[in-house]
Design an enzyme around this catalytic site. Structure first.
Site, mmCIF file in Angstrom:
data_model
loop_
_atom_site.group_PDB
_atom_site.id
_atom_site.type_symbol
_atom_site.label_atom_id
_atom_site.label_comp_id
_atom_site.label_asym_id
_atom_site.label_seq_id
_atom_site.Cartn_x
_atom_site.Cartn_y
_atom_site.Cartn_z
ATOM 1 N N HIS A 284 0.825 -1.214 0.000
ATOM 2 C CA HIS A 284 0.000 0.000 0.000
ATOM 3 C C HIS A 284 0.856 1.259 0.000
ATOM 4 C CE1 HIS A 284 -3.752 -2.247 1.035
ATOM 5 N NE2 HIS A 284 -2.844 -3.105 1.459
ATOM 6 N N LYS A 476 -8.105 13.864 5.655
ATOM 7 C CA LYS A 476 -7.225 12.699 5.528
ATOM 8 C C LYS A 476 -6.033 12.926 6.442
ATOM 9 C CE LYS A 476 -7.192 13.650 0.980
ATOM 10 N NZ LYS A 476 -7.381 12.627 0.020
ATOM 11 N N ARG A 477 -5.169 11.924 6.617
ATOM 12 C CA ARG A 477 -3.968 12.139 7.414
ATOM 13 C C ARG A 477 -3.165 13.313 6.838
ATOM 14 N NH1 ARG A 477 -2.500 8.322 11.652
ATOM 15 N NH2 ARG A 477 -0.560 9.481 11.720
ATOM 16 N N LYS A 482 0.338 14.771 0.560
ATOM 17 C CA LYS A 482 -1.098 14.968 0.325
ATOM 18 C C LYS A 482 -1.425 16.448 0.104
ATOM 19 C CE LYS A 482 -2.421 10.888 3.061
ATOM 20 N NZ LYS A 482 -3.213 9.956 2.243
HETATM 21 C C1 8GP Z 1 -2.605 3.745 2.173
HETATM 22 C C2 8GP Z 1 -2.313 4.556 0.913
HETATM 23 O O1 8GP Z 1 -1.596 5.722 1.270
HETATM 24 C C3 8GP Z 1 -3.600 4.928 0.248
HETATM 25 O O2 8GP Z 1 -3.332 5.577 -0.952
HETATM 26 C C4 8GP Z 1 -4.417 3.669 -0.014
HETATM 27 O O3 8GP Z 1 -5.688 4.006 -0.481
HETATM 28 C C5 8GP Z 1 -4.584 2.875 1.273
HETATM 29 O O4 8GP Z 1 -3.321 2.568 1.830
HETATM 30 C C6 8GP Z 1 -5.285 1.548 1.044
HETATM 31 O O5 8GP Z 1 -4.662 0.825 0.052
HETATM 32 N N1 8GP Z 1 -1.376 3.351 2.757
HETATM 33 C C7 8GP Z 1 -1.216 3.317 4.059
HETATM 34 O O6 8GP Z 1 -2.089 3.600 4.867
HETATM 35 C C8 8GP Z 1 0.117 2.888 4.434
HETATM 36 O O7 8GP Z 1 0.971 2.703 3.574
HETATM 37 N N2 8GP Z 1 0.373 2.708 5.666
HETATM 38 C C9 8GP Z 1 1.690 2.372 6.001
HETATM 39 C C10 8GP Z 1 1.917 1.560 7.075
HETATM 40 C C11 8GP Z 1 2.144 1.061 5.640
#
Ligand code: 8GP
Length: 740
Positions: A284, A476-477, A482
């Site tokens: 992700h 969002k975070r 972002k």
């Molecule tokens: C998120 C991505 O940033 C987001 O674009 C995507 O929609 C979501 O995952 C679901 O696929 N990634 C994370 O939250 C992430 O990478 N968290 C880190 C701990 C690995």
């Protein structure tokens, strides 16, 4: 990241009316009661909420699935704002108990740590035996996830750490009784608290302990259930598919090898053949620097046997690779599971790719990045392993629960409630887009949701907002990629323009309520400064009598699932403005789309696929494309940024919004030559997209049509589609209907 469960559960069980009626008889109102429930926030952001959507879809589509996780006592911190600064408070969400969980006191497993590995002779065979130094007990807490329109309910099993019954007799006998008890209590700390940084936990011992604790307990549970019905491990790949949602559970690869080799005595190659058939992996993350690495020293002291196994997996892989690519040492070292260097580390992503039969991206753009950049070497070796499955969100939570008026409207005009299980039917809305009464009803629903949101804003921040203004949301975070800062700079520019306009021109301006919300990781200094700047700008703009309702800026504190349920239905416009190539998918945009909110976005992550469904005329697209970003970065200092950008930057630097010194380092991050996320070079087209949104908003009919078409295009972004694709292509499993 489940959020609340009551409304979702009674809706999925189809007992909403009876339940409300029963509560009424007891003198309670359903809505009031539902508000009392706290959020389960057991994850950080996109990935965690996506997992919750996946669980809802797995249950609804009758797949025989289990989710595993940790039962953190402290979930994601609560964000409070003091003088515009973020402060973190603990989220002790279990204070009044968790009514949904079922403690399984009999489902417990021992999880071991530390110690040494010895080689012993067992009937002439050399066997490795791990003699642990510490043992902790994992206790199961089950959280039922009911599907919609089915009897199928699946289980989210969360593990809590408890002291083990294994006493350190030595310590007790030597009279160190009190210290022994204290040490035992410390073991409970493993499941105490969620790490609040959504990107990096590199090198943290407790984090590694949490990962192994979670993995070990879950695998013991899976293997116990398998053994109840089967006695031949050759059948394991037929019965079990293990999906690694990012690298956090990837220690399970070493753990299952340990179980099969050391405990079940299958022999390495047999065990390896089995393991290769059961794991699939989704990453992700986009950037290579974001990928997890575990220092070898840390891993070796905590899990000595696992380190040996990881070395053996790597050594076999390197041998196999040499046969295929020859002695290309650069490539071999890039692909190695072990990274040499100042801190020798295990590359968890490389491990997951080597051991999984499938490697998934979460959107088309993300998948291309994985193939051409992040995992290029692996793609060239195993192109057949690489797939992508675009993320999705559940329409049950994001329409039925959070937007009941829209839900009723959709069912009325589509003539069926079937869209709740089959979101593709939402395309049927296109047939009514020219119907004036439909459009009128649509508008009324949006107005109602804006009213609800406006009341919330007033309660939270004291700011009164006009319902006639465009509600423009970015929640969002908080991350530099972002680009919440781009949004704030856009707001400053708007304010500046308003200040320099005469009264007549001001009358033509579309009033805006800009809403920003999100948490910054506690140690992420720049993200915290962005939050502070947002408050500083809000203070100035909201108290400027000259400006009145033409512009308001509100920061919504403590953004979580429940807040999202309120904010998303009330948004007219939402922003998904990451620098192209940085957002793996993005799922917030899908929730807004479902709720008939127009998107202002860059061509990043899932937006590219949203455009395919919606057409680029129905959203406001801007900014550099993925393929242009690298070149723009190379140009760096030679890039021309618009004058407006330089002016806004100067205003902040000069202390126009106060706290001059504090904001300097934030401004440095976007200065020409240093602007990694390309705020300056995208600013011009961002303002154009904002102007196009203003223009569309003054034509209510056009706007409403675009809003309807947005919801109509959202069917493909249901997590039901995502899960079906995973089930058919990756896990190769069929639905399994509940027989009762
Ligand atoms: C998120 C991505 O940033 C987001 O674009 C995507 O929609 C979501 O995952 C679901 O696929 N990634 C994370 O939250 C992430 O990478 N968290 C880190 C701990 C690995």
């Amino acid at each position: 990241m489940i959020g609340r469960s009551l409304s979702n559960s009674v809706i999925n069980l189809g007992i909403q009316d009876q339940y409300a009626e029963a509560l009424n008889q007891l003198g309670f109102e359903f809505e009031v009661l539902a508000e009392q429930e706290g959020d389960a926030s057991l994850g950080n952001g996109g990935l965690a909420r996506f997992s919750a959507c996946q669980m809802d879809s797995l249950a609804t589509l009758d797949y025989p699935a289990w989710g595993y996780g940790l039962r953190y006592e402290y979930g994601l911190f609560r964000q409070i704002i003091v003088d515009g600064f973020q402060h973190e408070q603990p989220d002790y969400w279990l204070n009044f108990g968790n009514p949904w969980e079922i403690e399984r006191i009999h489902v417990t497993y021992e999880v071991k740590f530390n110690g040494t590995v010895e080689e012993v002779d067992m009937n002439g065979e050399k066997v490795k035996v791990w003699i642990p130094g510490e043992t902790v007990e994992a206790v199961a807490y089950d959280n039922p996830i009911p599907g919609y329109g089915t009897k199928n309910t699946i289980n989210l099993r969360l593990w809590a750490a408890k002291p083990s019954n294994q006493f350190d007799l030595e310590a007790y006998n030597t009279g160190d009784y009190i210290n022994s008890i204290v040490n035992r209590q410390n073991t409970e700390a493993i499941s105490n608290v969620l790490y609040p940084d959504d990107r990096s936990h590199q090198g943290k011992e407790m984090r590694l302990k949490q990962q192994y604790f979670f993995v070990s307990a879950s695998l013991q549970d899976i293997i116990r259930r398998f053994k109840e019905a089967h006695n031949n491990f050759d059948e394991l790949p037929e019965q079990v598919a293990l999906h690694l949602n990012d690298t956090h559970p990837s220690l399970s690869i070493a753990e299952i090898m340990r179980i099969l080799v050391d405990e079940e005595h299958l022999g390495w190659s047999k065990a390896w053949n089995i393991v290769n058939k059961i794991f699939s992996f989704t990453t992700h993350t986009v950037v290579a620097e974001g990928l997890e690495k575990i220092p070898v020293d840390l891993l070796g002291s905590l899990l000595p046997r696992h380190l040996q196994i990881l070395y053996e997996i790597n050594s076999n892989f390197m041998e196999e690779l040499k046969k295929k690519i020859g002695l290309d040492y650069n490539r071999l070292s890039r692909m190695s599971i072990i990274e040499e260097g100042a801190v020798k580390s295990i590359r968890m992503a490389n491990l997951s790719i080597v051991c999984s039969h499938t490697v998934n991206g979460v959107s088309k753009v993300h998948s291309n990045t994985l193939k051409t950049k992040t995992f290029k070497d692996f793609y060239e070796l195993w192109p057949e392993k690489f797939q992508y499955t675009t993320n999705g969100v559940t329409q049950r939570r994001w329409i039925v629960v959070s937007n009941p008026s829209l839900c009723a409207l959709l069912s009325k005009w589509l003539g069926t409630e079937a869209w709740i299980r089959n979101a593709d039917l939402l395309t049927g809305l296109r047939d009514h887009v020219d119907n004036t009464s439909f459009r009128h009803e649509w508008k009324m629903v949006k107005r109602l949701n804006k009213m609800r949101l406006a009341e919330y804003i007033e309660t939270m921040s004291g700011v009164k907002v006009s319902l006639d203004a465009m509600f423009d949301v970015q929640v969002k975070r908080i991350h530099e990629y972002k680009r919440q800062l781009l949004n704030i700079f856009g707001i400053i520019h708007r304010y500046d323009c308003l200040k320099n306009m005469d009264k007549n021109d001001r009358r033509k301006v579309v009033p805006r309520v800009c809403i920003i919300g999100g948490k910054a990781a506690p140690g992420y200094e720049i993200a915290k400064k962005i939050i502070k700047l947002c408050h500083a700008v809000a203070e100035k703009v909201n108290n400027d009598a000259d400006i009145g309702d033409l512009l308001k800026l509100v920061f919504i504190p403590d953004y979580n699932v429940s807040v999202a349920e309120l904010v998303i239905p009330g948004a007219d416009l939402s922003q998904h403005i990451s620098t192209a190539g940085h957002e793996a998918s993005g799922t917030g945009s899908m929730k807004f789309l479902m709720n008939g909110c127009l998107l202002l976005a860059t061509a990043d992550g899932s937006t590219v696929e949203i455009i395919e469904e919606l057409g680029s005329d129905n959203l406001f697209l801007f900014g550099a494309k993925v393929e242009e970003v690298a070149e723009l970065r190379e140009k760096g200092g030679a890039l021309k940024v618009p004058l407006q950008f330089a002016r806004v930057l100067r205003m902040v630097r000069d202390g126009y919004f106060g706290d001059k010194d504090y904001f300097q380092s934030l401004c440095d991050t976007v200065e020409v030559g240093n602007d990694f996320y390309l705020l300056g070079s995208d600013f011009g087209s961002y303002l154009e997209a904002q102007a196009a949104a203003d223009k569309a908003f003054v034509e209510p009919d056009k706007w409403i049509k675009m809003s309807i078409l947005s919801a109509a295009a959202s069917g493909r972004f249901s997590s039901d589609r995502t899960i079906r694709e995973y089930a058919e292509r990756t896990w190769k499993i069929d639905p399994c209907q509940c027989p009762f």
